[in-house]
Write a protein that holds these residues in place. Sequence first.
Motif, PDB file in Angstrom:
ATOM      1  N   THR A 185       1.336  -1.131   0.246  1.00  0.00           N
ATOM      2  CA  THR A 185      -0.298  -0.423  -0.178  1.00  0.00           C
ATOM      3  C   THR A 185       0.937   1.013  -0.073  1.00  0.00           C
ATOM      4  O   THR A 185       1.922   1.259  -0.590  1.00  0.00           O
ATOM      5  N   GLY A 186       0.167   2.420   0.386  1.00  0.00           N
ATOM      6  CA  GLY A 186       1.315   3.338  -0.267  1.00  0.00           C
ATOM      7  C   GLY A 186       1.419   4.073  -1.522  1.00  0.00           C
ATOM      8  O   GLY A 186       2.609   4.313  -1.421  1.00  0.00           O
ATOM      9  N   ALA A 187       0.500   4.512  -2.030  1.00  0.00           N
ATOM     10  CA  ALA A 187       1.204   4.995  -3.361  1.00  0.00           C
ATOM     11  C   ALA A 187       1.826   6.675  -2.981  1.00  0.00           C
ATOM     12  O   ALA A 187       1.611   7.437  -2.232  1.00  0.00           O
ATOM     13  N   THR A 188       3.045   6.660  -3.632  1.00  0.00           N
ATOM     14  CA  THR A 188       3.591   7.893  -3.781  1.00  0.00           C
ATOM     15  C   THR A 188       3.481   8.598  -5.108  1.00  0.00           C
ATOM     16  O   THR A 188       3.797  10.458  -4.891  1.00  0.00           O
ATOM     17  N   SER A 189       3.032   8.488  -6.402  1.00  0.00           N
ATOM     18  CA  SER A 189       2.744   9.009  -7.094  1.00  0.00           C
ATOM     19  C   SER A 189       1.899  10.506  -6.783  1.00  0.00           C
ATOM     20  O   SER A 189       2.547  11.759  -7.521  1.00  0.00           O
ATOM     21  N   THR A 190       1.480  10.499  -6.455  1.00  0.00           N
ATOM     22  CA  THR A 190       0.181  12.151  -6.159  1.00  0.00           C
ATOM     23  C   THR A 190       1.081  13.248  -5.387  1.00  0.00           C
ATOM     24  O   THR A 190       1.386  13.849  -5.763  1.00  0.00           O
ATOM     25  N   VAL A 191       1.331  12.580  -4.515  1.00  0.00           N
ATOM     26  CA  VAL A 191       2.261  13.282  -3.347  1.00  0.00           C
ATOM     27  C   VAL A 191       3.341  14.153  -4.251  1.00  0.00           C
ATOM     28  O   VAL A 191       3.575  15.203  -3.802  1.00  0.00           O
ATOM     29  N   ILE A 192       4.770  13.471  -4.885  1.00  0.00           N
ATOM     30  CA  ILE A 192       5.246  13.603  -5.452  1.00  0.00           C
ATOM     31  C   ILE A 192       5.239  14.516  -6.864  1.00  0.00           C
ATOM     32  O   ILE A 192       5.871  15.790  -6.577  1.00  0.00           O
ATOM     33  N   GLY A 193       4.180  13.931  -7.117  1.00  0.00           N
ATOM     34  CA  GLY A 193       3.382  14.924  -8.575  1.00  0.00           C
ATOM     35  C   GLY A 193       2.753  15.904  -8.436  1.00  0.00           C
ATOM     36  O   GLY A 193       3.659  17.251  -8.339  1.00  0.00           O
ATOM     37  N   ALA A 194       2.549  16.292  -7.150  1.00  0.00           N
ATOM     38  CA  ALA A 194       1.868  17.943  -6.924  1.00  0.00           C
ATOM     39  C   ALA A 194       2.894  18.337  -6.062  1.00  0.00           C
ATOM     40  O   ALA A 194       3.518  20.025  -6.503  1.00  0.00           O
ATOM     41  N   MET A 195       3.958  17.490  -5.581  1.00  0.00           N
ATOM     42  CA  MET A 195       5.473  18.771  -5.005  1.00  0.00           C
ATOM     43  C   MET A 195       5.907  19.270  -6.407  1.00  0.00           C
ATOM     44  O   MET A 195       6.475  20.598  -6.408  1.00  0.00           O
TER      45      MET A 195
END
Length: 244
Positions: A185-195
């Motif tokens: 679990t724990g997607a990272t693409s949205t957090v990093i993409g927004a940054m």
Amino acid sequence: MNAMETYLGIIRDLMDAVAEKRSDAMEKAARLTADALMNDGFVFTFGTGHSHILAEEIFYRAGGLARVCPILEDALMLHTHAARSSMLERAPGLAALLLDDIDCVKYGGVLFLFSNSGGNTVAVDMAEEAKKRGLIPICITNVTHSQKITSRHPEGKKLMDVCDVVIDNMGCYGDAAVEIGEVTTGATSTVIGAMIMQAIVCRAIELCRDAGKTPEVFHSANTKGGDEANEEYIRKYKPLVKAL
């Protein structure tokens, strides 16, 4: 260390890694964005599924550029029929129809495309159609994931193959980064993409200002005078940006 702490640690490490290893691509994207704005172009955004969240990230928000046009199609998002959206994002020919419906494409600019896998047809087609119409395609994608998959595009193309600038979100294959027993679990693409997007906007505005051409930026509607300041931009761009 519990799973929450593990996830937060992964996000911190990814933020540092992207800042260190992908800064050149981000700088190039920021300069192209600044050039577009200073030449009266627009910043277009497009993503399907969860990636549509990033297509809205810099649109109509406090500190957001006024000349942003998100390409939003309900059928490719999640709020009407999530499973069907996964099928439609693999359909050829859809990108051209969507761009036909965007009036301000004629002003030129940059198009940010978001796809973690980078292998679905509509994103690849959108990049290629954008080039034909004078836009510069820039993508934020997961290079590790994209390299391991077979593209669903009829010609086997991937998003990172057809964009002028490729920014790697440096996520893992499958996006989910935390293993909890048999579950990942724990997607990272949205957090990093927004940054990444917010960093690019900040730098683009700075570049414009340094050139003596500070771009139009929305105020927070929840601050004194915010509504009044924004009304001018809404009135100006509503005829061109339907989402406004």
